[in-house]
Write a protein that holds these residues in place. Structure first.
Motif, short mmCIF file in Angstrom:
data_model
loop_
_atom_site.label_atom_id
_atom_site.label_comp_id
_atom_site.label_asym_id
_atom_site.label_seq_id
_atom_site.Cartn_x
_atom_site.Cartn_y
_atom_site.Cartn_z
N ILE A 184 0.47 -1.24 -0.50
CA ILE A 184 0.09 -0.48 0.35
C ILE A 184 1.04 1.18 -0.21
N GLU A 185 2.31 1.43 0.90
CA GLU A 185 3.19 2.81 0.98
C GLU A 185 3.69 2.64 -0.56
N ASN A 186 4.26 1.85 -0.83
CA ASN A 186 5.45 1.76 -2.32
C ASN A 186 3.93 2.04 -3.83
N TYR A 187 2.99 1.55 -3.45
CA TYR A 187 1.60 1.95 -4.12
C TYR A 187 0.94 3.47 -4.65
N LYS A 188 0.62 3.55 -2.96
CA LYS A 188 0.57 5.25 -2.71
C LYS A 188 1.69 6.26 -3.15
N ASN A 189 3.01 5.61 -2.73
CA ASN A 189 4.29 6.38 -2.95
C ASN A 189 4.20 7.29 -1.77
N ILE A 190 3.34 6.22 0.43
CA ILE A 190 2.79 7.36 0.88
C ILE A 190 3.84 5.95 2.42
N ILE A 191 3.33 6.89 3.30
CA ILE A 191 3.66 6.64 5.02
C ILE A 191 2.47 6.00 5.54
N ILE A 192 2.07 4.96 6.36
CA ILE A 192 0.71 5.12 7.12
C ILE A 192 1.70 5.07 8.64
N PRO A 193 1.10 6.53 9.10
CA PRO A 193 1.69 6.37 10.69
C PRO A 193 0.81 5.92 11.26
N TYR A 194 2.03 5.73 12.96
CA TYR A 194 1.05 4.92 13.55
C TYR A 194 -0.32 5.83 14.21
N PRO A 195 -1.88 5.44 14.74
CA PRO A 195 -1.61 4.33 14.87
C PRO A 195 -2.64 3.60 13.59
N VAL B 164 -0.81 -0.15 12.37
CA VAL B 164 -1.92 -1.05 13.20
C VAL B 164 -2.65 -1.52 13.45
N ASN B 165 -3.83 -1.05 12.76
CA ASN B 165 -5.03 -0.65 12.64
C ASN B 165 -5.22 -1.69 11.03
N ILE B 166 -4.69 -0.85 10.28
CA ILE B 166 -5.06 -1.99 9.09
C ILE B 166 -4.46 -2.99 9.02
N PHE B 167 -3.19 -3.16 9.41
CA PHE B 167 -2.53 -4.23 10.67
C PHE B 167 -3.21 -5.24 10.81
N SER B 168 -4.37 -4.83 11.72
CA SER B 168 -5.19 -5.92 12.36
C SER B 168 -6.59 -6.38 11.42
N HIS B 169 -7.12 -5.14 11.36
CA HIS B 169 -8.04 -5.57 10.01
C HIS B 169 -7.63 -6.70 8.98
N LEU B 170 -6.59 -6.93 8.47
CA LEU B 170 -6.25 -7.63 7.45
C LEU B 170 -6.01 -8.70 7.92
N TYR B 171 -5.07 -8.85 9.96
CA TYR B 171 -5.09 -9.52 10.40
C TYR B 171 -6.57 -10.73 10.62
N ILE B 172 -7.23 -9.94 11.23
CA ILE B 172 -8.20 -10.52 11.93
C ILE B 172 -8.84 -11.14 10.52
N LEU B 173 -8.86 -10.88 9.54
CA LEU B 173 -9.21 -10.90 8.33
C LEU B 173 -9.38 -12.66 7.73
N ILE B 174 -8.47 -12.73 7.93
CA ILE B 174 -6.79 -14.21 7.58
C ILE B 174 -7.54 -14.99 8.79
N MET B 175 -7.66 -14.71 10.39
CA MET B 175 -7.82 -15.40 11.47
C MET B 175 -8.87 -15.65 10.99
N ARG B 176 -10.53 -15.24 10.42
CA ARG B 176 -10.99 -15.44 10.60
C ARG B 176 -11.47 -16.55 9.47
N PHE B 177 -11.06 -16.52 8.27
CA PHE B 177 -11.17 -17.54 7.70
C PHE B 177 -9.90 -19.10 7.69
N ARG B 178 -9.50 -18.71 8.34
CA ARG B 178 -8.37 -19.50 9.26
C ARG B 178 -9.17 -20.97 9.71
N LYS B 179 -10.21 -20.18 11.00
CA LYS B 179 -10.64 -20.54 11.71
C LYS B 179 -12.69 -21.41 11.13
N ARG B 180 -13.24 -20.20 10.16
CA ARG B 180 -14.05 -21.03 9.66
C ARG B 180 -14.50 -20.71 8.19
N GLY B 181 -13.52 -20.72 7.70
CA GLY B 181 -13.75 -20.83 6.18
C GLY B 181 -13.94 -19.52 6.01
#
Length: 491
Positions: free
Chosen positions: A193-204, A207-224
């Motif tokens: 995302i940062e490279n494509y948009k030529n931006i820096i995503i600062p804290y927090p 972490v917020n976007i990371f959490s969202h994407l990671y939860i998406l994958i966790m949900r898939f792993r647990k229940r499809g």
């Protein structure tokens, strides 16, 4: 309540950086000194080595090394040492991850070493917590499950999992090889995302976007694959997609990468979820222009914050730098409020302890803003972030003490004293230099302090510090003590 007090006690001691006596702690937490003793014992029982050190005659302090070791490593307590709050949160997290699937009561009781009567009590607390997310805890055929919309489930997961595990996943002791690989993949998507948009995503926001994407994958792993909620493709969304076309292309690209990674097709709503997070985040780059377009509401709300804080805190916050910083924050904040997106503020308790007056002022101002602009109530996490802007400004430009210098030996002596104070005491703002015989009521209304070379008994409403015209070391110490006293009175 015990769990809340434990957290408050730890946060207060972390902020103190030194020993604090039991009476002060009891007053801060509004409990007895015996309760403080029990809280300390309960907290220390969780750790291999005591987290809170006590010394007779001094009080209590946090063992910084033990705290860092336990919390940076991400070490979890054994299940039999979990506090009731920690246990309920972990049960809720497990149920959220597999929702709408269920877990048997037997498995929960066995895993957490509790009786069914304790679990019954936990269920009531879990139900109360889930209500704020419009979710329902359902018990059926001796199984528990959570029912509700997908976006509400993810909001609850963000609240429960928090930043600790998601920002340092490689160090989480319970992580298996698949989870570790998932975390690295998600970080690659943040970089994309940062490279494509030529931006820096600062804290927090990172972490917020990371959490969202990671939860998406966790949900898939647990229940499809999760069935879609009601489509989020509204007329308002179509306008936003048209306004932020490049962000939607970015969202489409990242979700496409996740689909390839998981070897599955995800619902269209996943692209919209990520798009909403992107347009609700703040970015840093000199070339980024999209965040420079501000609506009238963004400008007016920013001005309301600055004007309200200036009046309530008796400090002028009207400067171009703070205004630009707030504009950049308020714009995505309003998007987050509109789309019910949560940005977890892990410093919120420390912010409330360290800047209580500023936090309360900003909280009152945001309540007024919510009513005036008919927007949803701004939550404490968001208020905490706003508080930091004003707290930083206060620390960078502290309020100066408006001071009058007076002397009976002549204006020339007073002017000499003024020069010495200007050079050595930057906290002082000298408003005027006058003879003690010429003081008027009007003079006293403009000032916080009088510095005089003689005692002035008839002035009782304004603090007076009496020093010599030569302003020697003892005079400087005396003035410093007065400044500290005035500072304490203003807190």
């Amino acid at each position: 309540m015990k769990g809340d007090n434990q957290e408050k006690l730890i946060n207060f001691l972390l902020n103190a950086h030194s020993f604090v006596d039991s009476n002060s702690l009891a007053k801060e937490l509004n409990v007895s000194t015996k309760t403080i003793y029990r809280l300390v014992k309960r907290i220390n029982d969780y750790y291999k080595e005591p987290l809170i050190i006590s010394e007779k005659g001094k009080g209590y302090r946090i063992d910084d090394r033990e705290y860092i070791e336990q919390h940076e490593i991400g070490q979890f307590h054994q299940n039999d040492l979990l506090s009731p709050i920690e246990r309920r949160n972990m049960i809720t997290k497990d149920l959220l991850l597999i929702s709408p699937k269920s877990i048997s009561l037997f498995n929960i009781v066995e895993r957490y070493y509790i009786s069914e009567s304790v679990l019954n009590s936990d269920e009531k607390k879990i139900e109360e917590m889930l209500n704020q997310f419009n979710l329902v805890l359902e018990r059926k055929n001796r199984h528990l499950s959570i029912k509700g919309g997908e976006s509400d489930i993810r909001h609850a997961l963000l609240e429960l999992i928090g930043e600790g595990k998601l920002s340092n996943l490689s160090a989480y002791n319970g992580m298996d090889e698949t989870e570790d690989r998932d975390s690295h993949f998600v970080q690659e998507q943040i970089n994309t995302i940062e490279n494509y948009k030529n931006i820096i995503i600062p804290y927090p926001y990172n972490v917020n976007i990371f959490s969202h994407l990671y939860i998406l994958i966790m949900r898939f792993r647990k229940r499809g694959v999760i069935n879609e909620d009601k489509s989020r493709e509204t007329q308002e969304l179509l306008k936003l997609k048209n306004e932020y076309q490049s962000f939607y292309r970015t969202s489409d690209m990242v979700i496409g990468n996740i689909e390839k990674y998981l070897h599955t097709q995800l619902p269209d709503n996943e692209r919209i979820y990520l798009f909403e997070y992107l347009i609700s985040s703040r970015f840093e780059t000199q070339n980024y222009q999209e965040d420079m377009k501000y609506s009238n509401d963004v400008i007016e709300i920013t001005n309301a914050l600055i004007e309200g804080a200036s009046g309530e805190l008796n400090h002028s916050f009207k400067n171009a730098d703070l205004e630009q910083q707030l504009l950049k924050h308020v714009k995505p904040m309003l998007n987050r409020i509109e789309h019910r997106l949560l940005v977890k503020n892990t410093l919120i308790e420390q912010i409330k302890i360290e800047y209580p007056i500023v936090f309360n002022v900003i909280s009152n101002i945001t309540n007024q803003i919510s009513e005036t602009y008919a927007i949803k109530k701004i939550n404490q996490d968001e208020i905490g972030f706003l508080t930091l802007y004003f707290a930083k400004e206060l620390e960078r430009n502290p309020k100066k003490i408006k001071t009058l210098i007076t002397c009976t030996t002549g204006i020339g002596t007073s002017e000499l004293l003024k020069t010495k104070i200007d050079r050595n005491v930057p906290e002082i703002d000298i408003i005027d230099v006058k003879s003690s015989f010429d003081l008027t009521e009007e003079d006293l209304q403009k000032i916080d302090l009088i510095i005089s070379t003689v005692h002035i008994p008839e002035v009782k409403t304004i603090p007076i510090v009496v020093i010599s015209a030569m302003f020697n070391k003892n005079d400087q110490i005396k003035l410093r003590k007065m400044i500290e006293m005035l500072g304490d009175d203003n807190e």
